[in-house]
Design a protein around this motif. Structure first.
Motif: not given
Length: 463
Positions: A245-252, A428-430
């Motif tokens: 979820s955290a990675a998704m949020l940064l990417s979104a 940051a997502a990576a």
């Protein structure tokens, strides 16, 4: 006492093979939903500012308010869907009965009214909230449905790949066709309304097809009645869910800043408004074409490695775009890298998230697809909404004026918003997804352990 032979509704989903027809039948739903979601993401803020004449700040908050409402409503919708029981299953009925109201609410957002001032703002906000409500009623159960079609992690990867191809195909169609349809229907508000009617009818037909071509495979041998407290306990210990979820949020947030700024960049920086559709179409087309490559890499390595590799390609693309001259050909030549990199993130997220359902059940004994997908929708849409509001405020701060020539300072700041910010967020997502530790083998062990647990629980109930 002998136990009756289990019927389809109690068969373990880990032993169920979907077949090509049902995989496509489910995945094509992303085409229908993205006729709404992607078109709104690409063009609705632009419609509010450059067609309705709302200020960037007002338009951003109208967009954000509706998305945040959608985000708040999603967990409730997930909870309700998780507890729904019908002859069609838990989630499929919402596709059947919600498709037409969703299409109508979508078209209503673009209805020409002649309103101005506060009345126009209220109408835009009210219709957008209505649309997002029906989108949650249909979209939330559609997402949760993926977790009860199969428990095989690799099959879920295939389903996610079909979904991403369908969604990217829709993105390509939306990017290339939307403004053309608007023009064909007369342009302005009337043109957008005609486009909305066409997209709404097509999307409703696709969602009906998903209902007809899928079947839910309930994974519990004994059906659970999950309380709200059980859901909270399961989510609290589900580290895999929070990492994804955290990675998704940064990417979104990064993709929102980039994609929503592209129309303004081409109109005011490159003075080529006619290339907005082709540019967005090029991005979507490269996402679509990259999915088979990422699916192959995902099977050969892991979902985590695939996502990190894609983020590296995206970062390279942003770097090249930053140094590219402000010429259409130079900019267009870099966009394929950004599309290919984005494809890995989309596929990674939607193939990882169903696996977190089993991880949560393995850790807590509670299986709740609705809670998982409801909360992730809250995070995703809340993040997208706040990003849209932030973008509207940033456009105001940097001095953007709709339908006027922009100052050099405004154009320079627009490049920072569109290129530098998404690059940092992609990295940051990576870094975040590097902490995701579930691979195909570990997920398979979890599923087998859960099947043994359910079988033991069922035998205890039959004695």
């Amino acid at each position: 006492m002998s136990r009756p032979a289990p019927g389809p509704e109690v068969r373990s989903a880990s032993t169920t093979r979907l077949g090509f027809g049902r995989s496509v039948g489910y995945g094509v739903g992303d085409f229908g939903l993205n006729l709404f979601f992607t078109t709104a993401g690409l063009f609705l803020l632009f419609y509010y500012t450059d067609v309705l004449g709302l200020s960037p700040s007002t338009a951003g908050w109208v967009f954000a308010g509706a998305l945040i409402w959608d985000a708040v409503f999603d967990p409730l919708m997930g909870y309700l869907a998780n507890r729904t029981r019908s002859r069609w299953g838990r989630y499929r009925p919402y596709l059947l009965f919600g498709a037409i109201p969703l299409a109508a609410a979508w078209a209503l957002m673009f209805l020409p009214t002649g309103l101005t001032g506060p009345a126009l703002i209220l109408f835009a906000a009210g219709t957008h909230i209505l649309f997002r409500t029906f989108y949650a009623i249909v979209g939330m159960p559609y997402l949760a449905l993926s977790a009860v079609l199969t428990q095989d992690s690799k099959e879920r990867g295939v389903i996610a790949a079909v979904r991403m191809i369908a969604g990217a195909s829709c993105g390509l169609l939306s990017a290339l066709l939307t403004l053309t349809l608007v023009k064909a229907f007369g342009g302005g508000q009337v043109g957008f309304f005609g486009m909305a009617l066409v997209y709404g009818a097509l999307a409703a037909a696709v969602l009906m097809l998903v209902f007809a071509s899928t079947r839910e495979q309930i994974s519990e041998t004994v059906e659970q009645k999950v309380s709200l407290g059980d859901m909270v306990r399961m989510l609290r210990g589900n580290y895999a869910f929070w990492v994804v979820s955290a990675a998704m949020l940064l990417s979104a947030v990064g993709s929102t800043f980039f994609q929503k700024t592209v129309p303004y960049f081409f109109k005011y920086q490159l003075h080529r408004e006619d290339l907005i559709g082709p540019a967005l179409g090029l991005l979507a087309g490269c996402v679509m074409l990259s999915i088979p490559l990422w699916t192959w890499l995902m099977k050969r390595t892991s979902k985590r490695i695939m996502w990190i590799t894609g983020a590296g390609i995206s970062t390279l693309g942003f770097g090249l775009l930053w140094f590219a001259p402000a010429e259409p050909l130079a900019v267009l030549s870099v966009l394929p890298l950004l599309g290919v990199g984005a494809g890995a993130g989309y596929l990674g997220f939607w193939s990882m998230m169903p696996d977190t359902v089993e991880y949560g059940e393995w850790r807590s004994g509670v299986r709740a697809e609705g809670a998982i997908f409801g909360l992730v929708s809250l995070l995703q849409k809340g993040g997208l909404g706040l990003a849209a509001a932030g973008l509207g405020e940033l456009l105001t701060v940097i001095g953007y004026q709709p339908n006027l020539a922009q100052t050099p300072e405004t154009l320079s700041a627009m490049r920072v918003v569109m290129i530098a910010s998404p690059a940092v967020l992609s990295l940051a997502a990576a870094a975040t997804i590097a902490f995701y530790g579930i691979d195909h083998r570990q997920h398979g062990r979890m599923v087998r352990a859960l099947d043994r647990r359910r079988s033991k629980f069922s035998n205890g109930h039959d004695r």
